[in-house]
Design a protein around this motif. Sequence first.
Motif, PDB file in Angstrom:
ATOM      1  N   LYS A  77      38.190  49.084  46.376  1.00  0.00           N
ATOM      2  CA  LYS A  77      39.760  48.761  46.584  1.00  0.00           C
ATOM      3  C   LYS A  77      40.406  48.043  45.302  1.00  0.00           C
ATOM      4  N   PHE A  78      39.563  46.990  45.060  1.00  0.00           N
ATOM      5  CA  PHE A  78      39.926  46.271  43.917  1.00  0.00           C
ATOM      6  C   PHE A  78      39.649  46.735  42.490  1.00  0.00           C
ATOM      7  N   GLN A  79      38.717  47.657  42.559  1.00  0.00           N
ATOM      8  CA  GLN A  79      38.341  48.493  41.202  1.00  0.00           C
ATOM      9  C   GLN A  79      39.494  49.353  41.316  1.00  0.00           C
ATOM     10  N   ASN A  80      39.998  49.967  42.237  1.00  0.00           N
ATOM     11  CA  ASN A  80      41.102  50.718  42.122  1.00  0.00           C
ATOM     12  C   ASN A  80      42.517  50.225  41.659  1.00  0.00           C
ATOM     13  N   ASP A  81      42.640  48.887  42.073  1.00  0.00           N
ATOM     14  CA  ASP A  81      43.768  48.220  41.741  1.00  0.00           C
ATOM     15  C   ASP A  81      43.786  47.770  40.174  1.00  0.00           C
ATOM     16  N   VAL A  82      42.418  47.794  39.683  1.00  0.00           N
ATOM     17  CA  VAL A  82      42.193  47.153  38.362  1.00  0.00           C
ATOM     18  C   VAL A  82      42.636  48.567  37.440  1.00  0.00           C
ATOM     19  N   LEU A 115      39.753  43.856  29.022  1.00  0.00           N
ATOM     20  CA  LEU A 115      39.980  43.038  30.344  1.00  0.00           C
ATOM     21  C   LEU A 115      39.747  43.673  31.183  1.00  0.00           C
ATOM     22  N   SER A 116      40.104  44.944  31.607  1.00  0.00           N
ATOM     23  CA  SER A 116      39.906  45.826  32.760  1.00  0.00           C
ATOM     24  C   SER A 116      38.634  46.354  32.767  1.00  0.00           C
ATOM     25  N   ASP A 117      37.846  46.653  31.555  1.00  0.00           N
ATOM     26  CA  ASP A 117      36.210  46.988  31.623  1.00  0.00           C
ATOM     27  C   ASP A 117      35.435  45.878  32.225  1.00  0.00           C
ATOM     28  N   ASP A 118      35.863  44.747  31.494  1.00  0.00           N
ATOM     29  CA  ASP A 118      35.059  43.552  32.135  1.00  0.00           C
ATOM     30  C   ASP A 118      35.055  43.341  33.589  1.00  0.00           C
ATOM     31  N   GLY A 157      28.915  32.173  47.953  1.00  0.00           N
ATOM     32  CA  GLY A 157      30.281  31.913  47.629  1.00  0.00           C
ATOM     33  C   GLY A 157      30.826  33.007  46.545  1.00  0.00           C
ATOM     34  N   ARG A 158      30.573  34.241  46.591  1.00  0.00           N
ATOM     35  CA  ARG A 158      31.087  35.313  45.539  1.00  0.00           C
ATOM     36  C   ARG A 158      32.624  35.474  45.743  1.00  0.00           C
ATOM     37  N   GLY A 159      33.045  35.412  46.954  1.00  0.00           N
ATOM     38  CA  GLY A 159      34.411  35.692  47.337  1.00  0.00           C
ATOM     39  C   GLY A 159      35.339  34.995  46.539  1.00  0.00           C
ATOM     40  N   LYS A 160      35.194  33.497  46.541  1.00  0.00           N
ATOM     41  CA  LYS A 160      35.992  32.584  45.600  1.00  0.00           C
ATOM     42  C   LYS A 160      35.730  33.203  44.163  1.00  0.00           C
ATOM     43  N   GLU A 161      34.570  33.019  43.661  1.00  0.00           N
ATOM     44  CA  GLU A 161      34.559  33.517  42.397  1.00  0.00           C
ATOM     45  C   GLU A 161      35.039  34.885  42.127  1.00  0.00           C
ATOM     46  N   LEU A 162      35.230  35.776  42.856  1.00  0.00           N
ATOM     47  CA  LEU A 162      35.945  37.112  42.811  1.00  0.00           C
ATOM     48  C   LEU A 162      37.432  36.734  42.668  1.00  0.00           C
ATOM     49  N   PHE A 163      37.860  36.116  43.626  1.00  0.00           N
ATOM     50  CA  PHE A 163      39.522  35.671  43.595  1.00  0.00           C
ATOM     51  C   PHE A 163      39.882  34.983  42.417  1.00  0.00           C
ATOM     52  N   ASP A 164      38.920  33.999  41.876  1.00  0.00           N
ATOM     53  CA  ASP A 164      39.394  33.464  40.454  1.00  0.00           C
ATOM     54  C   ASP A 164      39.270  34.359  39.277  1.00  0.00           C
ATOM     55  N   LYS A 217      42.403  35.415  37.078  1.00  0.00           N
ATOM     56  CA  LYS A 217      42.245  35.157  35.507  1.00  0.00           C
ATOM     57  C   LYS A 217      42.870  36.564  34.978  1.00  0.00           C
ATOM     58  N   TYR A 218      42.108  37.585  35.280  1.00  0.00           N
ATOM     59  CA  TYR A 218      42.156  39.093  34.839  1.00  0.00           C
ATOM     60  C   TYR A 218      43.723  39.413  34.949  1.00  0.00           C
TER      61      TYR A 218
END
Length: 518
Positions: free
Chosen positions: A206-211, A86-89, A137-144, A148-149
Amino acid sequence: MSLPKEPRQKMINIMYLVLTAILALNISAEILNAFKTVDRSLMTASGIAEQKNQEIFKSLEDKVNDPKTREKALIWQAKAQQVKTLSDDIYKYIDDLKTELKKESQFKIVDGKETYKEDDQESTTRLFVEEAPHGKGRGKELFDRLTKYKAALLAIDPDMAKEIGATLPLDLTPMKSNNQATNNSGWAYGYFHMAPAVAGITILSKFQNDVKNSEAQAVEYCHKQVGAVKIIYDEFQAFAGTNSQYLMPGEELVITAGVGAFSKAAKPTISVDGVNVALKPDGTAEYKATVGNSGAASKRVHISFYKPDGTIATKDVDVKYTVGVPSGLVVSTDKTRVFYQNLENELRVTGGSGDEKVTVTVEGAGATLTKKGAGIYIVNCPNLGSTTVTASDGKGTQKITIPVKPVPLPLAKVGGKAGGPFLANAFRVQKGVAADLQDFIFEGVKYDVVAYTLYCTGKGFEDNPGIAEVTGAYFNADAQAIIRKCQPGTTVVIDEIKVRGPGGSSRTLDQNISFILQ
């Protein structure tokens, strides 16, 4: 065009306070460089988390191969692998967004290096905030995808969800904004609207670091259900000795040292009189030096390594030897086989005709020579390079070349630790950063911490990372305010550490300090 009225949700507070003071026409190089500094720290922290994850997976594999733990290890290894998949994806998905943002910002390769328009605000807004047909609209896609992750990760095991769910650094609470365009996600607007491209890249890091930190918490939980990380020692050799215990001046002293049971996971470090010695493939270290003064002498061998329980063990061994009395002129450095820049290096010269007949000169590296006593001289070298020492006693002349090296860099520490896990309540009472010059043969040599950058992310900093530029060793008011917010699950990185040593020159350490608070 104007900036949003409430930019507080953007990634780095101090950067966006600056952005509110300009009209989005020209963004200073200092601001862009600040974003790049934060981005490097984030990627470094992510790399540290990934290294930790790899060690845990290796330990899980060892437990699968152990008949005593195989049954349980297979169950939790499978769950840990689900976490990794999940994380790698999602990590790769965010990496692809970085590439897409660079392409939107006039990406090209010049002289083999990637470049893009770092201050382009339109591209970030167009890619992440605006919907079709004007944007993507990639921001909404990233949030989704992130939502889900997180849900999928916590669904792997209900007990794991109960234990780590509240401390996962990935906080996706939707943000509110008073200046939000129709049909655009408030979350995406808060992070990406009118952010320069380099800031968008940093936000994605930052989000990659969170992951990575979320993955680290999950796989560590899985591993704890089986047992502690095991270090397997697969090379065995016990020693700390010399090639000979009796030598003549000018002969070579060889010290061989190592740990009794060696494993790459033990990560041994070995120094002789404060000088680090490189390891050979079997985990041994071989130190060579030309001996000088006559009489009894010794070398201090310092060995440190990780024990199977993960703690660090150290051992000091004094290797003793004797140097015979020569019949002629002898020139030797008293403490080391080199001169250190801007230190009082002791040089000894003995001759068969008596001290009054001995003449000594030193050339190179701006060296100065001062006689301290019979046969004893002090050499100070302000420059790096090499020196040539020439000594004569009326009967013979001896000439030797001695290299001039910088004083070794210190190890930066907070509370005596240079990284790794740190109790949150213990970290919050720390006063600053210290520079520790370990195992150096010269006594009293000190480095002072000049400046550094404190960066905090993860738990407690879900909306915005905390960042403070600090001058001097002690945490300033900005850093203290950030540290008070730290809690279990916070990742702390201290980077761009500058120190001042002998001679007064400042040097930047090739080191950062990274803690995961517990």
